[in-house]
Scaffold this active site. Structure first.
Site, PDB file in Angstrom:
ATOM      1  CB  ILE A 154      -4.032  10.315 -15.383  1.00 18.26           C
ATOM      2  CG1 ILE A 154      -4.785   9.640 -16.536  1.00 18.26           C
ATOM      3  CG2 ILE A 154      -4.800  10.155 -14.065  1.00 18.26           C
ATOM      4  CD1 ILE A 154      -4.981   8.132 -16.367  1.00 18.26           C
ATOM      5  CG  ASP A 155      -4.014  14.585 -20.039  1.00 17.47           C
ATOM      6  OD1 ASP A 155      -3.461  15.681 -19.792  1.00 17.47           O
ATOM      7  OD2 ASP A 155      -5.254  14.461 -20.133  1.00 17.47           O
ATOM      8  CG  HIS A 182      -7.830  12.063  -9.852  1.00 21.12           C
ATOM      9  ND1 HIS A 182      -8.928  12.423 -10.601  1.00 21.12           N
ATOM     10  CD2 HIS A 182      -8.205  12.223  -8.560  1.00 21.12           C
ATOM     11  CE1 HIS A 182      -9.916  12.785  -9.795  1.00 21.12           C
ATOM     12  NE2 HIS A 182      -9.498  12.676  -8.554  1.00 21.12           N
ATOM     13  CB  CYS A 190       7.504   0.801  -5.447  1.00 19.37           C
ATOM     14  SG  CYS A 190       7.856  -0.649  -4.425  1.00 19.37           S
TER      15      CYS A 190
END
Length: 241
Positions: A96-97, A112, A120
Site C-alpha cells: 500500500i506504499d 490492496h 468516502c
C-alpha cells in the site's frame, strides 16, 4: 531466459518494501505492528473502533512520508525496466506504499489500495490524502455526509482492479514474483494463471514461497540484489533482439 520479453508482469509483496524500512504483516501470529488484524484491517474493526483504525493508518501514513523511507535498488531497477524495455511492464503490488512510483514505475496496479489516498465510506469516491484522517471527517468531494476511511482493502473486501490484473496475466510472456509469501489468494494463484497462458515464471525471495513449485526459475536472496541483476539480464536480451 534466451529471448527478449515484450509483456512482463511483476507481482510484488511485502518483501520488496521491507528493505526500505516498511514493517510487514506477520502472518504466522496474525499481528501487524503488535495489533490484531481483526482490530485494524477489517470492516468490523473499523465499525467497532474507528479511532483506533484511523490512528493506526495515520501512523503508517506519517512513516511512509518520513525522509528515511525511500525506494531501494529493487524499486529503482523495476522503474528502469519499464523505461528501457521495448515492451510493456505491469507491476501488480500487494503493498500500500508508493515506493514503486517513487522508483520510476508508472504502470502500477495497487490491488490492496494506497495509503496516501482516502475513500468516502458511502460513495466510494477516492481522493489523494497525505494528512491524517480524523474520525468524523466527512467526504470532501460529494454531498453525502459520510466518514472518510483509508483507501485500503481490508480482509473480507474485494481486491481492486482484478479485471485488469487477469488481462495482464493472459498477455504476459514473463511473470516475476518478488517478496511474496505465496499464502494469500488470489495473488498466490497468479503464477499459475500466467503459466497457463505460456509465460516463463521466476520467483525472487529470501526463501522459497508456499507456491515455489509453480516457478520454473528461482532466485533466493535480497530483492535489492537479485532484482537489479535480473533487470540487467532482461535488458541485455532486449538489446540483442
Amino acid at each position: 531466459m534466451n529471448f527478449p520479453y515484450r509483456n512482463i508482469v511483476v507481482l510484488t509483496g511485502a518483501g520488496i518494501s521491507a528493505e526500505s524500512g516498511i514493517q510487514t504483516f506477520r502472518a504466522q501470529d496474525g499481528l501487524w505492528e503488535n495489533h490484531r488484524i481483526e482490530d485494524v484491517a477489517t470492516p468490523e474493526g473499523f465499525a467497532r473502533d474507528p479511532d483506533l483504525v484511523q490512528s493506526f493508518y495515520n501512523q503508517r501514513r506519517q512513516k511512509l512520508q518520513d525522509e528515511t523511507i525511500k525506494p531501494n535498488a529493487a524499486h529503482l531497477a523495476l522503474g528502469r525496466l519499464e523505461a528501457e524495455l521495448e515492451g510493456k511492464v505491469t507491476v501488480i503490488t500487494q503493498n500500500i506504499d508508493n515506493l514503486h512510483e517513487r522508483g520510476g514505475s508508472q504502470n502500477v496496479i495497487h490491488m490492496h489500495g494506497e495509503l496516501l489516498k482516502a475513500r468516502c465510506s458511502e460513495s466510494n469516491q477516492v481522493i489523494e490524502h497525505t494528512e491524517d484522517i480524523k474520525t468524523g471527517e466527512l467526504c470532501h468531494c460529494c454531498q453525502i455526509p459520510s466518514q472518510m476511511r483509508p483507501h485500503i482493502v481490508w480482509f473480507g473486501e474485494m481486491r481492486l482492479r482484478m479485471g485488469e490484473i487477469y488481462a495482464a496475466l493472459e498477455e504476459a510472456d514473463l511473470f516475476v514474483s518478488i517478496g511474496t509469501s505465496g499464502v494469500v489468494y488470489p495473488a498466490a494463484g497468479f503464477v499459475h494463471d500466467a503459466k497457463m497462458h505460456g509465460a516463463h515464471t521466476i520467483e525472487i525471495n529470501l526463501e522459497p514461497s508456499a507456491v515455489e513449485s509453480e516457478f520454473e526459475e528461482k532466485r533466493y536472496g535480497k530483492a535489492s540484489v537479485e532484482v537489479p541483476k535480473l533487470v540487467d539480464e532482461i535488458l541485455a536480451l532486449d538489446t540483442k533482439a
